[in-house]
Scaffold this motif. Structure first.
Motif, PDB file in Angstrom:
ATOM      1  N   GLU A  73      16.479  15.539  42.630  1.00 39.13           N
ATOM      2  CA  GLU A  73      15.088  15.152  42.781  1.00 39.13           C
ATOM      3  C   GLU A  73      14.278  16.352  43.264  1.00 39.13           C
ATOM      4  O   GLU A  73      14.752  17.161  44.040  1.00 39.13           O
ATOM      5  N   TYR A  74      13.046  16.440  42.770  1.00 49.88           N
ATOM      6  CA  TYR A  74      12.171  17.531  43.182  1.00 49.88           C
ATOM      7  C   TYR A  74      11.849  17.416  44.672  1.00 49.88           C
ATOM      8  O   TYR A  74      11.557  16.348  45.171  1.00 49.88           O
TER       9      TYR A  74
ATOM     10  N   THR B 142       6.971  12.120  41.553  1.00 49.00           N
ATOM     11  CA  THR B 142       8.252  11.440  41.422  1.00 49.00           C
ATOM     12  C   THR B 142       7.998   9.943  41.634  1.00 49.00           C
ATOM     13  O   THR B 142       6.901   9.539  42.020  1.00 49.00           O
TER      14      THR B 142
ATOM     15  N   GLY C 213       8.175  12.991  31.828  1.00 51.95           N
ATOM     16  CA  GLY C 213       9.211  14.020  31.838  1.00 51.95           C
ATOM     17  C   GLY C 213      10.280  13.685  32.860  1.00 51.95           C
ATOM     18  O   GLY C 213      10.426  12.534  33.258  1.00 51.95           O
ATOM     19  N   GLY C 214      10.992  14.720  33.257  1.00 53.38           N
ATOM     20  CA  GLY C 214      12.100  14.515  34.178  1.00 53.38           C
ATOM     21  C   GLY C 214      13.333  14.074  33.412  1.00 53.38           C
ATOM     22  O   GLY C 214      13.501  14.399  32.243  1.00 53.38           O
ATOM     23  N   THR C 215      14.175  13.301  34.063  1.00 50.54           N
ATOM     24  CA  THR C 215      15.375  12.767  33.433  1.00 50.54           C
ATOM     25  C   THR C 215      15.313  11.247  33.523  1.00 50.54           C
ATOM     26  O   THR C 215      14.492  10.714  34.263  1.00 50.54           O
ATOM     27  N   PRO C 216      16.181  10.540  32.793  1.00 47.83           N
ATOM     28  CA  PRO C 216      16.159   9.071  32.902  1.00 47.83           C
ATOM     29  C   PRO C 216      16.363   8.564  34.334  1.00 47.83           C
ATOM     30  O   PRO C 216      15.782   7.561  34.718  1.00 47.83           O
ATOM     31  N   LYS C 217      17.164   9.264  35.122  1.00 48.03           N
ATOM     32  CA  LYS C 217      17.389   8.838  36.505  1.00 48.03           C
ATOM     33  C   LYS C 217      16.355   9.386  37.469  1.00 48.03           C
ATOM     34  O   LYS C 217      16.185   8.853  38.560  1.00 48.03           O
ATOM     35  N   ARG C 218      15.660  10.435  37.111  1.00 47.92           N
ATOM     36  CA  ARG C 218      14.659  11.073  37.976  1.00 47.92           C
ATOM     37  C   ARG C 218      13.383  11.368  37.179  1.00 47.92           C
ATOM     38  O   ARG C 218      13.035  12.524  36.946  1.00 47.92           O
ATOM     39  N   PRO C 219      12.675  10.313  36.757  1.00 47.29           N
ATOM     40  CA  PRO C 219      11.459  10.552  35.962  1.00 47.29           C
ATOM     41  C   PRO C 219      10.311  11.084  36.823  1.00 47.29           C
ATOM     42  O   PRO C 219      10.315  10.939  38.044  1.00 47.29           O
TER      43      PRO C 219
END
Length: 73
Positions: free
Chosen positions: A2-3, A12, A40-46
């Motif tokens: 996570e950012y 986030t 954007g991001g990832t499926p778990k961390r959009p």
């Protein structure tokens, strides 16, 4: 991962929830219901655009039959 600090103009799930005054589960529910879309991001961390989060916060939310709300008796 996570950012710690997402890119400017992006939030986030946790930051979007803080911005709207709701729980992170509500943000995920808005995504599931099509009220908000990740950019954007990832499926778990959009991540979400700030403008999209603001629009989702003020958007009319569809309700389900039997759901408690403002007009509930």
């Amino acid at each position: 991962m996570e950012y710690l600090l997402p890119p400017r103009g992006l939030l986030t799930t946790k930051l979007a929830a803080l911005n709207c005054g709701v729980q992170p589960a509500t943000i995920r529910d808005w995504v599931r219901r099509g009220i908000l879309a990740p950019c954007g991001g990832t499926p778990k961390r959009p991540v979400y655009r700030l403008a999209d989060v603001e629009a989702a916060r003020s958007a009319a939310k569809p309700t389900r039959n039997g759901q408690r709300g403002v007009n509930a008796a």
